[in-house]
Structure formats: structure tokens, C-alpha cells
Design a protein around this motif. Structure first.
Motif, PDB file in Angstrom:
ATOM      1  N   GLY A 144       4.755  20.943  -5.306  1.00 10.67           N
ATOM      2  CA  GLY A 144       5.837  20.053  -4.902  1.00 10.67           C
ATOM      3  C   GLY A 144       5.343  18.704  -4.419  1.00 10.67           C
ATOM      4  N   ARG A 145       4.167  18.284  -4.903  1.00 13.47           N
ATOM      5  CA  ARG A 145       3.612  16.987  -4.512  1.00 13.47           C
ATOM      6  C   ARG A 145       3.570  16.042  -5.713  1.00 13.47           C
ATOM      7  NH1 ARG A 145      -1.497  19.304  -0.902  1.00 13.47           N
ATOM      8  NH2 ARG A 145      -0.230  20.096   0.829  1.00 13.47           N
ATOM      9  N   CYS A 146       3.609  14.746  -5.426  1.00 14.46           N
ATOM     10  CA  CYS A 146       3.598  13.741  -6.487  1.00 14.46           C
ATOM     11  C   CYS A 146       2.904  12.483  -5.962  1.00 14.46           C
ATOM     12  CB  CYS A 146       5.013  13.454  -6.966  1.00 14.46           C
ATOM     13  SG  CYS A 146       6.223  13.175  -5.659  1.00 14.46           S
ATOM     14  N   GLY A 147       2.801  11.432  -6.811  1.00 15.24           N
ATOM     15  CA  GLY A 147       1.962  10.282  -6.468  1.00 15.24           C
ATOM     16  C   GLY A 147       2.699   8.959  -6.422  1.00 15.24           C
ATOM     17  N   GLU A 148       2.320   8.137  -5.427  1.00 13.86           N
ATOM     18  CA  GLU A 148       2.865   6.782  -5.305  1.00 13.86           C
ATOM     19  C   GLU A 148       1.836   5.879  -4.639  1.00 13.86           C
ATOM     20  OE1 GLU A 148       7.054   5.592  -3.922  1.00 13.86           O
ATOM     21  OE2 GLU A 148       5.864   5.317  -2.097  1.00 13.86           O
ATOM     22  N   ILE A 149       1.705   4.637  -5.154  1.00 14.15           N
ATOM     23  CA  ILE A 149       0.863   3.634  -4.518  1.00 14.15           C
ATOM     24  C   ILE A 149       1.627   2.315  -4.463  1.00 14.15           C
ATOM     25  CG2 ILE A 149      -1.304   4.718  -5.196  1.00 14.15           C
ATOM     26  CD1 ILE A 149      -1.589   2.684  -7.442  1.00 14.15           C
ATOM     27  N   ARG A 150       1.229   1.454  -3.511  1.00 13.68           N
ATOM     28  CA  ARG A 150       1.845   0.124  -3.405  1.00 13.68           C
ATOM     29  C   ARG A 150       0.776  -0.863  -2.966  1.00 13.68           C
ATOM     30  NH1 ARG A 150       5.620   1.123   1.994  1.00 13.68           N
ATOM     31  NH2 ARG A 150       3.905   1.429   3.467  1.00 13.68           N
ATOM     32  N   THR A 151       0.907  -2.103  -3.427  1.00 14.73           N
ATOM     33  CA  THR A 151      -0.076  -3.118  -3.072  1.00 14.73           C
ATOM     34  C   THR A 151       0.026  -3.481  -1.597  1.00 14.73           C
ATOM     35  OG1 THR A 151       1.467  -4.883  -3.726  1.00 14.73           O
ATOM     36  CG2 THR A 151      -0.165  -4.160  -5.365  1.00 14.73           C
ATOM     37  N   VAL A 152      -1.121  -3.805  -1.022  1.00 16.52           N
ATOM     38  CA  VAL A 152      -1.143  -4.384   0.315  1.00 16.52           C
ATOM     39  C   VAL A 152      -0.492  -5.769   0.264  1.00 16.52           C
ATOM     40  CG1 VAL A 152      -2.651  -5.199   2.170  1.00 16.52           C
ATOM     41  CG2 VAL A 152      -3.208  -3.068   0.927  1.00 16.52           C
ATOM     42  N   GLN A 153      -0.782  -6.494  -0.792  1.00 15.37           N
ATOM     43  CA  GLN A 153      -0.259  -7.847  -0.996  1.00 15.37           C
ATOM     44  C   GLN A 153       1.237  -7.819  -1.305  1.00 15.37           C
ATOM     45  OE1 GLN A 153      -2.468  -9.869  -4.028  1.00 15.37           O
ATOM     46  NE2 GLN A 153      -1.074 -11.602  -4.168  1.00 15.37           N
ATOM     47  N   LYS A 154       1.948  -8.820  -0.800  1.00 17.91           N
ATOM     48  CA  LYS A 154       3.352  -9.029  -1.159  1.00 17.91           C
ATOM     49  C   LYS A 154       3.460 -10.209  -2.105  1.00 17.91           C
ATOM     50  CE  LYS A 154       5.404  -7.085   3.035  1.00 17.91           C
ATOM     51  NZ  LYS A 154       6.325  -7.321   4.178  1.00 17.91           N
ATOM     52  N   PHE A 155       4.511 -10.194  -2.922  1.00 17.62           N
ATOM     53  CA  PHE A 155       4.704 -11.221  -3.945  1.00 17.62           C
ATOM     54  C   PHE A 155       6.090 -11.836  -3.824  1.00 17.62           C
ATOM     55  CE2 PHE A 155       1.850  -7.943  -5.504  1.00 17.62           C
ATOM     56  CZ  PHE A 155       0.768  -8.678  -5.971  1.00 17.62           C
ATOM     57  N   THR A 156       6.169 -13.122  -4.138  1.00 14.91           N
ATOM     58  CA  THR A 156       7.439 -13.822  -4.256  1.00 14.91           C
ATOM     59  C   THR A 156       7.420 -14.584  -5.574  1.00 14.91           C
ATOM     60  OG1 THR A 156       7.479 -14.115  -1.857  1.00 14.91           O
ATOM     61  CG2 THR A 156       9.066 -15.398  -3.141  1.00 14.91           C
ATOM     62  N   TYR A 157       8.155 -14.073  -6.554  1.00 14.18           N
ATOM     63  CA  TYR A 157       8.218 -14.618  -7.907  1.00 14.18           C
ATOM     64  C   TYR A 157       6.913 -14.347  -8.672  1.00 14.18           C
ATOM     65  CZ  TYR A 157      11.938 -17.144  -5.493  1.00 14.18           C
ATOM     66  OH  TYR A 157      13.014 -17.470  -4.710  1.00 14.18           O
ATOM     67  N   GLY A 158       7.010 -14.457  -9.989  1.00 18.19           N
ATOM     68  CA  GLY A 158       5.851 -14.241 -10.836  1.00 18.19           C
ATOM     69  C   GLY A 158       6.216 -13.391 -12.042  1.00 18.19           C
ATOM     70  N   LYS A 159       5.201 -13.148 -12.858  1.00 15.87           N
ATOM     71  CA  LYS A 159       5.324 -12.341 -14.067  1.00 15.87           C
ATOM     72  C   LYS A 159       4.504 -11.071 -13.856  1.00 15.87           C
ATOM     73  CE  LYS A 159       4.973 -12.988 -19.072  1.00 15.87           C
ATOM     74  NZ  LYS A 159       4.553 -13.956 -20.116  1.00 15.87           N
ATOM     75  N   PHE A 160       5.132  -9.921 -13.942  1.00 21.89           N
ATOM     76  CA  PHE A 160       4.547  -8.643 -13.585  1.00 21.89           C
ATOM     77  C   PHE A 160       4.503  -7.762 -14.847  1.00 21.89           C
ATOM     78  CE2 PHE A 160       6.533 -10.590 -10.008  1.00 21.89           C
ATOM     79  CZ  PHE A 160       5.746 -10.289  -8.913  1.00 21.89           C
ATOM     80  N   THR A 161       3.300  -7.364 -15.252  1.00 17.29           N
ATOM     81  CA  THR A 161       3.123  -6.641 -16.509  1.00 17.29           C
ATOM     82  C   THR A 161       2.287  -5.395 -16.269  1.00 17.29           C
ATOM     83  OG1 THR A 161       3.087  -8.807 -17.610  1.00 17.29           O
ATOM     84  CG2 THR A 161       2.498  -6.897 -18.942  1.00 17.29           C
ATOM     85  N   VAL A 162       2.592  -4.331 -17.005  1.00 17.05           N
ATOM     86  CA  VAL A 162       1.866  -3.069 -16.875  1.00 17.05           C
ATOM     87  C   VAL A 162       1.689  -2.445 -18.259  1.00 17.05           C
ATOM     88  CG1 VAL A 162       3.998  -1.726 -16.524  1.00 17.05           C
ATOM     89  CG2 VAL A 162       1.826  -0.831 -15.673  1.00 17.05           C
ATOM     90  N   ARG A 163       0.559  -1.778 -18.439  1.00 17.72           N
ATOM     91  CA  ARG A 163       0.381  -0.895 -19.602  1.00 17.72           C
ATOM     92  C   ARG A 163       0.349   0.514 -19.052  1.00 17.72           C
ATOM     93  NH1 ARG A 163      -0.503  -0.177 -24.777  1.00 17.72           N
ATOM     94  NH2 ARG A 163      -2.050   1.303 -25.548  1.00 17.72           N
ATOM     95  N   LEU A 164       1.273   1.354 -19.528  1.00 24.26           N
ATOM     96  CA  LEU A 164       1.421   2.685 -18.950  1.00 24.26           C
ATOM     97  C   LEU A 164       1.853   3.693 -20.000  1.00 24.26           C
ATOM     98  CD1 LEU A 164       4.743   2.891 -16.840  1.00 24.26           C
ATOM     99  CD2 LEU A 164       4.405   1.418 -18.812  1.00 24.26           C
TER     100      LEU A 164
END
Length: 227
Positions: free
Chosen positions: A74-94
Motif C-alpha cells: 500500500g505504498r507509492c512514490g512522490e517527489i517534489r523540487t526544493v526549488q519553486k518556479f514562476t512561469y516557464g516551459k516544463f517538459t518531461v520524458r516519461l
């Protein structure tokens, strides 16, 4: 030196606050956990999540970030950046998981869900990785659209501007196809997050994700980029 008038000073401060944050890139080389640029979740969000986030379900393997749904524990995974962002282009390969009732995501988030402090921009792959759910939340109100998508590896992203959000797909030659554009003004800084979870088969989970099949396993992230 000529003094800066209060109105001009306020305008300069507003412009600085709205300026895009510095870029970011992670190709998930190495071994171990997420690394120093990321925080790893160790809590349970409650409904409609059917699993609790844990360090044990986050690791690197062959240059990829693995976020796992462990059907047995019953466990799963999550991560988040320490850095915060305001505007930009965000891309991922997944590569999303393919079991029913799961969610593989790439998104920006801040605030308390469902309240005026809640702002969010989403890419979520659901229904066994065959549906792309795009969403932007402003002050706890959502604006979503869904699209069919092929299973397997995908390069996807969104471009967050002062007055809009644009979602796009990237082909093998690097060409972009715009999937959707939403006129909306969101300016609150947010953290970039990746998570992989399953629904709890409650009413909200069933309407969004469908019934959980009992399955589990990994979702893979090859790289993430902010520019």
C-alpha cells in the motif's frame, strides 16, 4: 542619484516577483534516491489516494527515476523540487504504468487542495496510461480536458505564462504539437512534482481513474527540464 518614487518601486517589485525562475534539468543519472534537488514524500494524502507515499518506492535505475506503486504494502512514490518556479516551459520524458486505477503525473502545485490557496498545473496519465488528463487549478477551481494518448514512452510538457497555460507533445524529431491552450492568470510560485499512485475505489477515484485492478509496478521518468 534620483530617488525612486513609491509607485515605481512597487512596480519593480511586482515585475521581479513575476519573473521566471531559473532553469532546471535532471536526467536522473546515478543511484540511490531522488537526490538533493528533490524532497521525497512520506505521508498519505487521504481520499482519493489508495496508497501512502514512502521512500521505499522512489529510486534511480539505469538513468531513470522510478516511482513505484507497491500493491502489497500500500505504498507509492512522490517527489517534489526544493526549488519553486514562476512561469516557464516544463517538459518531461516519461513512461506511465499500465494497470487500471493508477495515475502517473508531472505537475506544479502549491497550497491546500480545494481552497483559495490551491494552484496547480497538471499532466496526469490515467486509464492504464491511455488517457492524458490536463488541468489547471486556480484558487481551488479546476479547468480540465482529457485526450487519448498512446501507451509507452512520451515526451510531454506545458508552458506557463502570465496569462495562459499551453500543453504540448514532442515528437521523435523534437517538433512540438500544441494539445490545448487555456487562458488563465496564475502567478503564485509552485514546486514541480512527480508522483505515481493508485485510487482508493471511492466515488472520486472511480470517476477520475476507474476501478483499481489490484495491480502495481513502476512508472519511469527519463528526464525533466524547466526553461
Amino acid at each position: 542619484m534620483t530617488p525612486i518614487r513609491p509607485a515605481i518601486a512597487a512596480a519593480l517589485l511586482l515585475a521581479a516577483a513575476a519573473a521566471p525562475a531559473a532553469g532546471f534539468f535532471d536526467d536522473f543519472d546515478g543511484t540511490g534516491g531522488a537526490g538533493p534537488a528533490w524532497e521525497t514524500a512520506t505521508w498519505h494524502n487521504g481520499p482519493p489516494f489508495g496508497c501512502g507515499f514512502a521512500y521505499s518506492e522512489v529510486w534511480k535505475d539505469a538513468g531513470r527515476m522510478v516511482l513505484n506503486v507497491n500493491a502489497g504494502t500500500g505504498r507509492c512514490g512522490e517527489i517534489r523540487t526544493v526549488q519553486k518556479f514562476t512561469y516557464g516551459k516544463f517538459t518531461v520524458r516519461l513512461k506511465a504504468s499500465d494497470f487500471a486505477g493508477g495515475n502517473t503525473s508531472f505537475f506544479l502545485y502549491t497550497g491546500d487542495a480545494g481552497t483559495a490557496s490551491h494552484h496547480e498545473i497538471d499532466i496526469e496519465l490515467i486509464k492504464g496510461g491511455t488517457v492524458l488528463h490536463t488541468n489547471v487549478w486556480k484558487a481551488g477551481v479546476q479547468h480540465y480536458r482529457q485526450f487519448p494518448i498512446a501507451a509507452g514512452w512520451q515526451t510531454l510538457g506545458f508552458e506557463w505564462r502570465e496569462d495562459s497555460v499551453r500543453w504540448f507533445a514532442v515528437d521523435a524529431q523534437g517538433g512540438e504539437t500544441t494539445l490545448r491552450r487555456q487562458a488563465i492568470a496564475v502567478s503564485t510560485p509552485m514546486q514541480l512534482m512527480l508522483n505515481h499512485w493508485r485510487g482508493d475505489d471511492g466515488a472520486d477515484a472511480l470517476s477520475f481513474l476507474g476501478r483499481w485492478s489490484g495491480g502495481g509496478g513502476p512508472a519511469y521518468y527519463d528526464w525533466v527540464k524547466v526553461e
